[in-house]
Write a protein that holds these residues in place. Structure first.
Motif, PDB file in Angstrom:
ATOM      1  N   PRO A 141       0.827  -1.213   0.000  1.00 34.99           N
ATOM      2  CA  PRO A 141       0.000   0.000   0.000  1.00 34.99           C
ATOM      3  C   PRO A 141       0.859   1.261   0.000  1.00 34.99           C
ATOM      4  N   LEU A 142       0.331   2.313  -0.610  1.00 37.41           N
ATOM      5  CA  LEU A 142       1.023   3.596  -0.651  1.00 37.41           C
ATOM      6  C   LEU A 142       0.637   4.441   0.551  1.00 37.41           C
ATOM      7  N   THR A 143       1.612   5.121   1.116  1.00 35.49           N
ATOM      8  CA  THR A 143       1.354   6.114   2.146  1.00 35.49           C
ATOM      9  C   THR A 143       1.547   7.485   1.510  1.00 35.49           C
ATOM     10  N   LEU A 144       0.503   8.302   1.542  1.00 31.89           N
ATOM     11  CA  LEU A 144       0.538   9.634   0.938  1.00 31.89           C
ATOM     12  C   LEU A 144       0.464  10.672   2.047  1.00 31.89           C
ATOM     13  N   TYR A 145       1.462  11.556   2.096  1.00 27.31           N
ATOM     14  CA  TYR A 145       1.483  12.623   3.097  1.00 27.31           C
ATOM     15  C   TYR A 145       1.206  13.959   2.422  1.00 27.31           C
ATOM     16  N   THR A 146       0.393  14.772   3.082  1.00 28.80           N
ATOM     17  CA  THR A 146       0.049  16.072   2.532  1.00 28.80           C
ATOM     18  C   THR A 146      -0.048  17.092   3.647  1.00 28.80           C
ATOM     19  N   VAL A 147       0.092  18.362   3.290  1.00 28.21           N
ATOM     20  CA  VAL A 147       0.266  19.391   4.307  1.00 28.21           C
ATOM     21  C   VAL A 147      -1.011  20.167   4.629  1.00 28.21           C
ATOM     22  N   GLY A 148      -2.048  20.064   3.794  1.00 27.57           N
ATOM     23  CA  GLY A 148      -3.229  20.877   4.036  1.00 27.57           C
ATOM     24  C   GLY A 148      -4.492  20.239   3.513  1.00 27.57           C
ATOM     25  N   PRO A 149      -5.643  20.733   3.929  1.00 26.51           N
ATOM     26  CA  PRO A 149      -6.918  20.119   3.554  1.00 26.51           C
ATOM     27  C   PRO A 149      -7.241  20.201   2.069  1.00 26.51           C
ATOM     28  N   ALA A 150      -6.859  21.294   1.402  1.00 31.22           N
ATOM     29  CA  ALA A 150      -7.175  21.414  -0.021  1.00 31.22           C
ATOM     30  C   ALA A 150      -6.430  20.354  -0.831  1.00 31.22           C
ATOM     31  N   THR A 151      -5.142  20.182  -0.550  1.00 34.53           N
ATOM     32  CA  THR A 151      -4.360  19.155  -1.235  1.00 34.53           C
ATOM     33  C   THR A 151      -4.884  17.767  -0.882  1.00 34.53           C
ATOM     34  N   ALA A 152      -5.305  17.572   0.358  1.00 35.02           N
ATOM     35  CA  ALA A 152      -5.846  16.276   0.779  1.00 35.02           C
ATOM     36  C   ALA A 152      -7.126  15.947   0.019  1.00 35.02           C
ATOM     37  N   ARG A 153      -7.962  16.948  -0.213  1.00 39.67           N
ATOM     38  CA  ARG A 153      -9.204  16.696  -0.957  1.00 39.67           C
ATOM     39  C   ARG A 153      -8.898  16.237  -2.384  1.00 39.67           C
ATOM     40  N   THR A 154      -7.932  16.907  -3.029  1.00 43.47           N
ATOM     41  CA  THR A 154      -7.563  16.517  -4.384  1.00 43.47           C
ATOM     42  C   THR A 154      -6.978  15.108  -4.395  1.00 43.47           C
ATOM     43  N   LEU A 155      -6.128  14.806  -3.412  1.00 39.98           N
ATOM     44  CA  LEU A 155      -5.554  13.470  -3.311  1.00 39.98           C
ATOM     45  C   LEU A 155      -6.631  12.414  -3.057  1.00 39.98           C
ATOM     46  N   THR A 156      -7.625  12.761  -2.258  1.00 36.21           N
ATOM     47  CA  THR A 156      -8.694  11.809  -1.954  1.00 36.21           C
ATOM     48  C   THR A 156      -9.456  11.424  -3.216  1.00 36.21           C
ATOM     49  N   THR A 157      -9.745  12.410  -4.060  1.00 39.06           N
ATOM     50  CA  THR A 157     -10.415  12.126  -5.328  1.00 39.06           C
ATOM     51  C   THR A 157      -9.570  11.195  -6.182  1.00 39.06           C
ATOM     52  N   LEU A 158      -8.270  11.458  -6.232  1.00 41.83           N
ATOM     53  CA  LEU A 158      -7.349  10.621  -7.007  1.00 41.83           C
ATOM     54  C   LEU A 158      -7.267   9.221  -6.405  1.00 41.83           C
ATOM     55  N   ARG A 159      -7.168   9.139  -5.093  1.00 42.66           N
ATOM     56  CA  ARG A 159      -7.086   7.851  -4.405  1.00 42.66           C
ATOM     57  C   ARG A 159      -8.328   7.005  -4.676  1.00 42.66           C
ATOM     58  N   ASP A 160      -9.493   7.625  -4.543  1.00 42.69           N
ATOM     59  CA  ASP A 160     -10.737   6.878  -4.710  1.00 42.69           C
ATOM     60  C   ASP A 160     -10.871   6.302  -6.116  1.00 42.69           C
ATOM     61  N   LYS A 161     -10.295   6.975  -7.101  1.00 44.13           N
ATOM     62  CA  LYS A 161     -10.428   6.532  -8.488  1.00 44.13           C
ATOM     63  C   LYS A 161      -9.335   5.563  -8.909  1.00 44.13           C
ATOM     64  N   HIS A 162      -8.092   5.808  -8.458  1.00 42.20           N
ATOM     65  CA  HIS A 162      -6.963   5.063  -9.017  1.00 42.20           C
ATOM     66  C   HIS A 162      -6.085   4.344  -7.990  1.00 42.20           C
ATOM     67  N   LEU A 163      -6.154   4.720  -6.715  1.00 37.63           N
ATOM     68  CA  LEU A 163      -5.209   4.189  -5.723  1.00 37.63           C
ATOM     69  C   LEU A 163      -5.956   3.596  -4.531  1.00 37.63           C
ATOM     70  N   PRO A 164      -6.691   2.526  -4.739  1.00 38.97           N
ATOM     71  CA  PRO A 164      -7.588   2.019  -3.692  1.00 38.97           C
ATOM     72  C   PRO A 164      -6.886   1.545  -2.433  1.00 38.97           C
ATOM     73  N   HIS A 165      -5.599   1.258  -2.522  1.00 38.45           N
ATOM     74  CA  HIS A 165      -4.873   0.764  -1.346  1.00 38.45           C
ATOM     75  C   HIS A 165      -3.948   1.817  -0.749  1.00 38.45           C
ATOM     76  N   ALA A 166      -4.170   3.070  -1.111  1.00 38.17           N
ATOM     77  CA  ALA A 166      -3.376   4.167  -0.556  1.00 38.17           C
ATOM     78  C   ALA A 166      -4.097   4.776   0.645  1.00 38.17           C
ATOM     79  N   SER A 167      -3.327   5.364   1.549  1.00 38.65           N
ATOM     80  CA  SER A 167      -3.892   6.090   2.694  1.00 38.65           C
ATOM     81  C   SER A 167      -3.283   7.481   2.729  1.00 38.65           C
ATOM     82  N   ILE A 168      -4.078   8.449   3.172  1.00 40.88           N
ATOM     83  CA  ILE A 168      -3.676   9.860   3.154  1.00 40.88           C
ATOM     84  C   ILE A 168      -3.549  10.352   4.589  1.00 40.88           C
ATOM     85  N   HIS A 169      -2.445  11.031   4.885  1.00 42.22           N
ATOM     86  CA  HIS A 169      -2.175  11.466   6.251  1.00 42.22           C
ATOM     87  C   HIS A 169      -1.569  12.877   6.259  1.00 42.22           C
ATOM     88  N   GLY A 170      -1.795  13.597   7.354  1.00 44.84           N
ATOM     89  CA  GLY A 170      -1.137  14.883   7.561  1.00 44.84           C
ATOM     90  C   GLY A 170      -1.929  16.094   7.152  1.00 44.84           C
TER      91      GLY A 170
END
Length: 293
Positions: free
Chosen positions: A99-128
């Motif tokens: 699984p991928l661990t994705l770190y991000t610094v703010g809520p706006a970037t996290a929202r964009t990453l979440t959309t990407l994760r839900d579509k293409h990276l089902p085993h990734a987790s977002i933190h930070g």
């Protein structure tokens, strides 16, 4: 009392912009003035793709994987990564066993990453997402990643722009840390940023049209700061700018990177540095400042 003008030096997000919605509801009149144009480094993004296709993100016993995840501190870096994934539909970017661990610094970037994760990276987790600054994120990663990988720590790939602070790699690879606690960081420049040719003229036009009262200018990046100060006649350009008639101009920065750039490069101290990189954080800083005037 008429709404206070707030000039947001950023491109308006589509289809909705959180800054417009929030400040319109808080008795401010938001106006967007695009500052930046971004160009992705396709060759470097191809190198990121190659790290996945070569298996460097995947565990294959008995060889541990080289990379365990990625760090993002800007929307542009996420957009470049997303574009690369969209262009490479046949590549498996993460698996249940790796699984991928994705770190991000703010809520706006996290929202964009979440959309990407839900579509293409089902085993990734977002933190930070709530850390707010690179320094806070680095401290968070040290603790969180150590819990994930208490023995062997795969490196993290940090996708960045040409202009960035080095606080994250310096903190994670600090030689003062015990060797087993350090996290290897490899930076890859995936985009470059420049000032739009039309920015200075567009900004000057908006400033001239502003009312003769208080005006807030919110700066989101070090890029364009010189042109902004030149138009406003602040810092080293005092007395030579367009100005705001008989009104007062106040400057707020989205975070410490831009605040420090204004301070160190131009000797200008922003009136406000947002405690969090969000509409709510900007307003909190503005209200605290105004209450002290």
């Amino acid at each position: 009392m008429p709404p206070t003008p707030i000039l947001l030096l950023k491109t308006k997000s589509s289809p909705q912009d959180g800054y417009e919605e929030f400040f319109s509801a808080q008795n401010y009149t938001p106006t967007f003035i695009p500052v930046l144009e971004h160009r992705f480094h396709k060759d470097n993004l191809s190198q990121v793709r190659d790290r996945f296709t070569s298996g460097e993100f995947h565990t294959e016993a008995p060889t541990p994987r080289k990379y365990g995840g990625l760090i993002f501190t800007s929307q542009r870096a996420v957009e470049g990564f997303a574009q690369m994934i969209e262009d490479e539909q046949d590549v498996q970017f993460n698996t249940p066993s790796s699984p991928l661990t994705l770190y991000t610094v703010g809520p706006a970037t996290a929202r964009t990453l979440t959309t990407l994760r839900d579509k293409h990276l089902p085993h990734a987790s977002i933190h930070g997402a709530e850390t707010g600054t690179g320094e806070n994120l680095a401290r968070f990663i040290l603790e969180h990643y150590d819990a994930l990988h208490p023995t062997h720590k795969p490196s993290l790939l940090f996708l960045v722009g040409e202009v960035r602070r080095d606080i994250i790699p310096k903190t994670l690879m600090d030689e003062a840390l015990p060797v087993q606690k350090r996290v290897g960081v490899e930076e890859v420049v995936v985009y470059e940023t420049g000032v739009m040719g039309s920015f200075e003229g567009d900004f000057a036009d908006v400033v001239r049209r502003s009312a003769d009262g208080a005006v807030w200018v919110v700066v989101f990046s070090p890029t364009g700061c010189e042109a902004m100060l030149r138009v406003l006649g602040l810092g080293p350009f005092a007395g030579n700018g367009t100005g705001n008639g008989n009104g007062q101009v106040f400057v707020a920065t989205i975070g410490p990177t831009t605040r420090d750039h204004l301070r160190e490069e131009f000797g200008f101290e922003a009136h406000v540095c947002a405690p969090r990189p969000s509409p709510e954080g900007v307003l909190e800083g503005i209200e605290k400042f105004m209450s002290g005037i």
